[in-house]
Scaffold this motif. Structure first.
Motif, PDB file in Angstrom:
ATOM      1  N   MET A  95       0.765 -10.618  39.524  1.00 54.70           N
ATOM      2  CA  MET A  95       0.074 -10.963  40.752  1.00 54.70           C
ATOM      3  C   MET A  95       0.132 -12.460  40.936  1.00 54.70           C
ATOM      4  SD  MET A  95      -3.876 -10.610  39.510  1.00 54.70           S
ATOM      5  CE  MET A  95      -3.515  -9.041  38.758  1.00 54.70           C
ATOM      6  N   ARG A 137      -0.774 -16.117  40.862  1.00 55.65           N
ATOM      7  CA  ARG A 137      -1.700 -16.695  39.914  1.00 55.65           C
ATOM      8  C   ARG A 137      -1.679 -18.204  40.045  1.00 55.65           C
ATOM      9  NH1 ARG A 137      -1.987 -14.619  35.044  1.00 55.65           N
ATOM     10  NH2 ARG A 137      -1.233 -16.553  34.210  1.00 55.65           N
ATOM     11  N   VAL A 144      -2.354 -15.614  46.635  1.00 57.70           N
ATOM     12  CA  VAL A 144      -2.918 -14.275  46.586  1.00 57.70           C
ATOM     13  C   VAL A 144      -2.418 -13.433  47.742  1.00 57.70           C
ATOM     14  CG1 VAL A 144      -5.057 -12.945  46.733  1.00 57.70           C
ATOM     15  CG2 VAL A 144      -4.934 -14.963  45.284  1.00 57.70           C
ATOM     16  N   ALA A 196       0.536 -11.242  47.106  1.00 55.73           N
ATOM     17  CA  ALA A 196       0.485 -10.253  46.042  1.00 55.73           C
ATOM     18  C   ALA A 196       0.857  -8.871  46.496  1.00 55.73           C
ATOM     19  CB  ALA A 196      -0.925 -10.221  45.444  1.00 55.73           C
ATOM     20  N   HIS A 232      -2.191  -3.210  37.164  1.00 57.52           N
ATOM     21  CA  HIS A 232      -1.776  -4.413  37.880  1.00 57.52           C
ATOM     22  C   HIS A 232      -1.440  -3.993  39.304  1.00 57.52           C
ATOM     23  CE1 HIS A 232       0.180  -8.415  38.285  1.00 57.52           C
ATOM     24  NE2 HIS A 232       0.947  -7.774  39.147  1.00 57.52           N
ATOM     25  N   TYR A 233      -2.364  -4.278  40.249  1.00 56.86           N
ATOM     26  CA  TYR A 233      -2.173  -3.912  41.645  1.00 56.86           C
ATOM     27  C   TYR A 233      -1.770  -2.443  41.799  1.00 56.86           C
ATOM     28  CZ  TYR A 233      -3.005  -8.585  43.318  1.00 56.86           C
ATOM     29  OH  TYR A 233      -3.613  -9.781  43.633  1.00 56.86           O
ATOM     30  N   TRP A 277      -8.113  -9.540  32.102  1.00 58.41           N
ATOM     31  CA  TRP A 277      -8.718  -9.487  33.425  1.00 58.41           C
ATOM     32  C   TRP A 277      -9.966  -8.628  33.440  1.00 58.41           C
ATOM     33  CZ3 TRP A 277      -7.642 -12.372  37.576  1.00 58.41           C
ATOM     34  CH2 TRP A 277      -6.416 -13.064  37.609  1.00 58.41           C
ATOM     35  N   ASP A 333     -13.332  -7.246  36.087  1.00 62.11           N
ATOM     36  CA  ASP A 333     -13.801  -7.060  37.453  1.00 62.11           C
ATOM     37  C   ASP A 333     -15.198  -6.450  37.434  1.00 62.11           C
ATOM     38  OD1 ASP A 333     -12.465  -7.079  40.356  1.00 62.11           O
ATOM     39  OD2 ASP A 333     -13.867  -5.398  40.247  1.00 62.11           O
ATOM     40  N   GLN A 339      -6.792  -7.725  43.729  1.00 63.63           N
ATOM     41  CA  GLN A 339      -7.156  -8.887  42.932  1.00 63.63           C
ATOM     42  C   GLN A 339      -8.518  -8.704  42.261  1.00 63.63           C
ATOM     43  OE1 GLN A 339      -5.649 -12.006  42.150  1.00 63.63           O
ATOM     44  NE2 GLN A 339      -7.427 -11.969  40.813  1.00 63.63           N
ATOM     45  N   THR A 350     -12.017  -9.872  40.819  1.00 62.27           N
ATOM     46  CA  THR A 350     -12.909 -10.918  41.330  1.00 62.27           C
ATOM     47  C   THR A 350     -13.930 -11.388  40.309  1.00 62.27           C
ATOM     48  OG1 THR A 350     -14.436  -9.259  42.228  1.00 62.27           O
ATOM     49  CG2 THR A 350     -12.682 -10.049  43.690  1.00 62.27           C
ATOM     50  N   GLU A 363     -10.942 -14.130  34.704  1.00 62.91           N
ATOM     51  CA  GLU A 363      -9.662 -14.114  34.019  1.00 62.91           C
ATOM     52  C   GLU A 363      -9.839 -14.928  32.741  1.00 62.91           C
ATOM     53  OE1 GLU A 363      -5.103 -15.772  34.742  1.00 62.91           O
ATOM     54  OE2 GLU A 363      -6.739 -16.266  36.112  1.00 62.91           O
TER      55      GLU A 363
END
Length: 402
Positions: free
Chosen positions: A1, A3, A25, A28, A108-109, A150, A152, A160, A162, A165
């Motif tokens: 993504m 970065r 971003v 992405a 990843h996404y 990562w 969240d 992404q 939030t 990281e």
């Protein structure tokens, strides 16, 4: 993504950096070219911008992940990792790197490894999550070799993250350094690390090994617990991926992951040059402790629990600063909190994360976000903000919490 993970020492005001992050971003969502067969992983070079493949054993995903340059980059998957075979072009070390070629376990996404579900840090499973890597490095170029962990606030599998990281830098060459500023040192996983903190729309916590190494093996909670003690992650958050790879600014051909593992329980990883600590609970150094005046609000007559708020400047420049506020629940469990701060004259908040906010004159009022209002007795959470300043960039003289 996309970065924006590391910046050279000459980086100026973070307002420009934030704009760069937004642009990165936004890229992405570009479609990826995917090669999904084990045979492809064994023989096919990945040169398309976002090309991916699965490792021969089906456990992990390998990605070219070139997003910061239009110059060609190719990686060659191997049975246990990958090697960067071509890394054209160069970008300024005062900005984002060219790419993050990497191998990962997790999501990843919306591209998740088989059977993966985000792991909540408060769960019993989280303590057993381990990872390891072995790498080789070229003798030229400017780059870092790092893990990307990562987190969240939700069990996110797409888009992404939030929350935070957490980067673990095993080695680096040349001028690049992590986002934000150095806030202390700590001994974890058998080594001494410089601790950096910044924010690019989410908290970026970087651990830079003072003595470079080519391999590592550790429990993810080792670094998470240290970041938790500093107020930059939350126990209610979810681990969404473990990634290991490289951020090149110039060069990069010859960088290689020769072995990688991640998951719960024993990872069956290669012998590392560092040994994990006996306990996953990190002891942060005194330099990382918040160091400003704390004003505790009196217990209201309604019986609502008392709480306190502590502010700390993470980075500052002539026209602004990034500050972090830790909220601590000093009473029984609660389901919401509000802080009120009196800002120094000339300060205007331009961005705030992990809370909802209003500013009237010099008064900044922040209420909990939907995901961090519930606090157990003694529990903590945090929010941060970026401000523009025409005068002092110091922390608020008083902050009350209710």
């Amino acid at each position: 993504m996309p970065r924006l993970r590391a910046l050279a020492a000459t980086v100026g005001p973070k307002l420009g950096v934030a704009a760069a992050v937004t642009a990165l971003v936004a890229g992405a969502a570009t479609a990826v070219t995917t090669l999904d067969t084990p045979s492809a992983a064994a023989a096919t070079a990945l040169c398309d911008q976002y090309a991916k493949t699965t490792t021969a054993d089906g456990k992990y995903r390998i990605q070219n992940n070139r997003w910061g340059t239009s110059a060609q980059q190719c990686i060659e998957p191997t049975a246990t990792g990958f090697r960067v075979t071509q890394a054209d072009g160069a970008v300024s070390t005062s900005g984002a790197p060219k790419s993050y070629p990497s191998i990962y376990w997790g999501c990843h996404y919306a591209d998740c490894t088989t059977g993966f579900s985000p792991v909540q840090a408060s769960s019993g499973t989280f303590g057993s999550v381990r990872t390891s890597v072995a790498m080789t490095y070229p003798t030229s170029g400017e780059w870092d070799a790092s893990f990307d962990l990562w987190f969240d606030p939700t069990p996110r599998t797409d888009g992404q993250n939030t929350g935070a990281e957490v980067m673990v830098w095993l080695n680096h060459a040349g001028r690049p350094q992590p986002v934000g500023s150095k806030v202390g040192t700590v001994t974890l996983a058998g080594a001494t690390w410089d601790v950096w903190y910044g924010n690019t729309g989410w908290n970026v916590v970087s651990y830079v090994r003072q003595t470079p190494t080519s391999s590592a093996d550790f429990a993810v909670s080792t670094f998470f617990d240290d970041a938790l003690a500093r107020g930059w992650v939350q126990r209610s958050w979810y681990l969404t991926s473990i990634q290991a790879g490289f951020e090149p600014w110039t060069g990069g051909a010859g960088l290689a992951v020769t072995s990688f593992s991640a998951g719960t329980g024993s990872t069956g990883t290669p012998t590392a040059t560092t040994s994990p600590t006996a306990s996953p609970t990190a002891t942060p150094t005194a330099t990382a402790s918040p160091t400003v005046t704390v004003t505790r609000s009196p217990r209201p007559t309604s019986g609502r629990p008392v709480c306190s708020a502590t502010a700390k400047t993470e980075s500052a420049w002539g026209a602004g600063a990034v500050q972090n506020v830790t909220v601590t629940n000093g009473g029984e469990a609660r389901t919401g909190w509000t802080t009120v701060a009196t800002l120094p004259a000339g300060q205007t908040v331009t961005n705030l994360w992990n809370g909802t906010w209003t500013q009237s004159g010099r008064t900044l009022t922040v209420k909990n976000a939907s995901y961090n209002g519930s606090l157990a007795a003694g529990g903590t959470t945090s929010f941060g903000y970026q401000l523009a300043a025409t005068g002092s960039t110091s922390t608020p003289a008083t902050i009350t919490c209710s």
